[in-house]
Scaffold this active site. Structure first.
Site, PDB file in Angstrom:
ATOM      1  N   GLY A  93       7.974   2.470   1.551  1.00  0.00           N
ATOM      2  CA  GLY A  93       7.288   1.182   1.684  1.00  0.00           C
ATOM      3  C   GLY A  93       6.647   0.893   3.026  1.00  0.00           C
ATOM      4  CD  GLU A 136      12.628  -1.432   5.201  1.00  0.00           C
ATOM      5  OE1 GLU A 136      11.668  -0.649   5.103  1.00  0.00           O
ATOM      6  OE2 GLU A 136      13.630  -1.378   4.465  1.00  0.00           O
ATOM      7  CG  ASP A 137       9.024  -2.036   2.902  1.00  0.00           C
ATOM      8  OD1 ASP A 137      10.209  -2.103   3.297  1.00  0.00           O
ATOM      9  OD2 ASP A 137       8.721  -1.557   1.794  1.00  0.00           O
ATOM     10  CG  ASP A 147      16.163  -8.322  -1.173  1.00  0.00           C
ATOM     11  OD1 ASP A 147      16.254  -9.549  -1.122  1.00  0.00           O
ATOM     12  OD2 ASP A 147      16.329  -7.692  -2.242  1.00  0.00           O
ATOM     13  CB  THR A 201      17.992  -0.932   3.263  1.00  0.00           C
ATOM     14  OG1 THR A 201      18.119  -1.010   1.855  1.00  0.00           O
ATOM     15  CG2 THR A 201      17.242   0.326   3.644  1.00  0.00           C
TER      16      THR A 201
HETATM   17  P1  IMP Z   1      17.811  -4.489   1.028  1.00  0.00           P
HETATM   18  O1  IMP Z   1      18.702  -3.304   1.274  1.00  0.00           O
HETATM   19  O2  IMP Z   1      18.333  -5.348  -0.086  1.00  0.00           O
HETATM   20  O3  IMP Z   1      17.532  -5.298   2.271  1.00  0.00           O
HETATM   21  O4  IMP Z   1      16.477  -3.937   0.439  1.00  0.00           O
HETATM   22  C1  IMP Z   1      15.528  -3.408   1.236  1.00  0.00           C
HETATM   23  C2  IMP Z   1      14.619  -2.484   0.472  1.00  0.00           C
HETATM   24  O5  IMP Z   1      14.476  -2.875  -0.876  1.00  0.00           O
HETATM   25  C3  IMP Z   1      13.250  -2.545   1.069  1.00  0.00           C
HETATM   26  O6  IMP Z   1      13.086  -1.474   1.965  1.00  0.00           O
HETATM   27  C4  IMP Z   1      12.347  -2.388  -0.113  1.00  0.00           C
HETATM   28  O7  IMP Z   1      12.060  -1.030  -0.292  1.00  0.00           O
HETATM   29  C5  IMP Z   1      13.148  -2.869  -1.277  1.00  0.00           C
HETATM   30  N1  IMP Z   1      12.775  -4.248  -1.629  1.00  0.00           N
HETATM   31  C6  IMP Z   1      13.469  -5.377  -1.425  1.00  0.00           C
HETATM   32  N2  IMP Z   1      12.821  -6.456  -1.861  1.00  0.00           N
HETATM   33  C7  IMP Z   1      11.652  -5.990  -2.354  1.00  0.00           C
HETATM   34  C8  IMP Z   1      10.505  -6.630  -2.947  1.00  0.00           C
HETATM   35  O8  IMP Z   1      10.410  -7.855  -3.097  1.00  0.00           O
HETATM   36  N3  IMP Z   1       9.505  -5.797  -3.308  1.00  0.00           N
HETATM   37  C9  IMP Z   1       9.552  -4.460  -3.162  1.00  0.00           C
HETATM   38  N4  IMP Z   1      10.576  -3.828  -2.596  1.00  0.00           N
HETATM   39  C10 IMP Z   1      11.629  -4.578  -2.208  1.00  0.00           C
HETATM   40 MG    MG Z   2      11.845  -0.010   1.906  1.00  0.00          MG
END
Ligand code: IMP
Ligand code: MG
Length: 172
Positions: free
Chosen positions: A42, A97-98, A101, A105
Site C-alpha cells: 500500500g 505506511e499508507d 487502522d 501492523t
Molecule cells: P492495522 O494493522 O489494523 O493498523 O492495519 C494496517 C494495514 O491494514 C494497512 O497497512 C493497510 O494495508 C490495511 N488497511 C487498514 N485499513 C484499510 C483501509 O481502509 N483500506 C485499505 N487497507 C486498509
Molecule cells: Mg499496508
C-alpha cells in the site's frame, strides 16, 4: 456492498500533505541519511512521492507484512512475508505506511525493527483511523485522520483493486 468509490481526499490535498510531511522530515533529518522502510504494498505510491519531495539523500527499503485475508478487517496476527534487504543497525529508520487502522501492523513492525538496534526509529503515515486503534501508536508524521470507513486509492487497495486512483476514496 457498493463498490463505487466516493471521494474523500483530492489529489491536490494529498500533494499538499506530502509536501508538508516532507518539509517536517527534511528539517528533522538534516545532515542525516535516513533509511525509509515502506510497508508493501500500500505504501509504494506515497513513498514514491515522498522521497521526491524530501530532497534529502535517503535510502529506501520495503517489507511485506500480512495480517489481512481477503476481508476488510485485520485478522490481528501480523507476519513478515518479505524481510529487509538492508542492515539497519545504527541507521536512522523511518517507517512509511499508507494507513494505520488498529495499529497492530505498525506496532508489530516497530518492535521487530527496534530489536535490530537502529539509531532512531520513527513512523510516517499518510492516513490514520484514530478511532480504531487497539494498541497505542505514536505517529511522528501524519498526513490525514480518516473516518472509520474502508479507504482506497493512491496505492491503497481493496482486494488489489482501486490502487490506481489519484484521490483517496471510500467504499462501503
Ligand atoms: P492495522 O494493522 O489494523 O493498523 O492495519 C494496517 C494495514 O491494514 C494497512 O497497512 C493497510 O494495508 C490495511 N488497511 C487498514 N485499513 C484499510 C483501509 O481502509 N483500506 C485499505 N487497507 C486498509
Ligand atoms: Mg499496508
Amino acid at each position: 456492498m457498493s463498490r463505487q468509490p466516493k471521494l474523500l481526499v483530492t489529489q491536490k490535498k494529498i500533494n499538499e500533505a506530502v509536501a508538508k510531511l516532507a518539509a517536517e522530515i527534511r528539517r528533522d533529518y538534516r545532515g542525516k541519511q535516513p533509511l525509509l522502510i515502506g510497508i508493501l504494498k500500500g505504501s509504494f505510491v506515497f513513498m514514491a512521492d515522498l522521497i521526491r519531495e524530501l530532497r534529502l539523500p535517503v535510502e529506501v527499503d520495503f517489507v511485506k507484512l500480512s495480517s489481512y485475508g481477503s476481508g476488510t478487517r485485520t485478522s490481528g496476527k501480523v507476519k513478515v512475508v518479505q524481510g529487509l534487504k538492508s542492515p539497519i543497525k545504527g541507521r536512522d529508520v523511518l517507517i512509511v505506511e499508507d494507513i494505520v487502522d488498529t495499529g497492530l501492523t505498525v506496532s508489530f513492525l516497530m518492535n521487530y525493527l527496534q530489536k535490530k538496534k537502529p539509531a532512531s526509529l520513527k513512523l510516517c503515515a499518510l492516513t490514520d483511523k484514530t478511532s480504531r486503534h487497539r494498541v497505542p501508536v505514536t505517529i511522528d508524521y501524519l498526513g490525514f485522520t480518516v473516518p472509520d470507513k474502508f479507504v482506497v486509492g493512491y496505492g491503497i487497495d481493496w482486494n488489489e483493486k482501486f490502487r490506481h486512483l489519484r484521490d483517496i476514496c471510500i467504499i462501503d
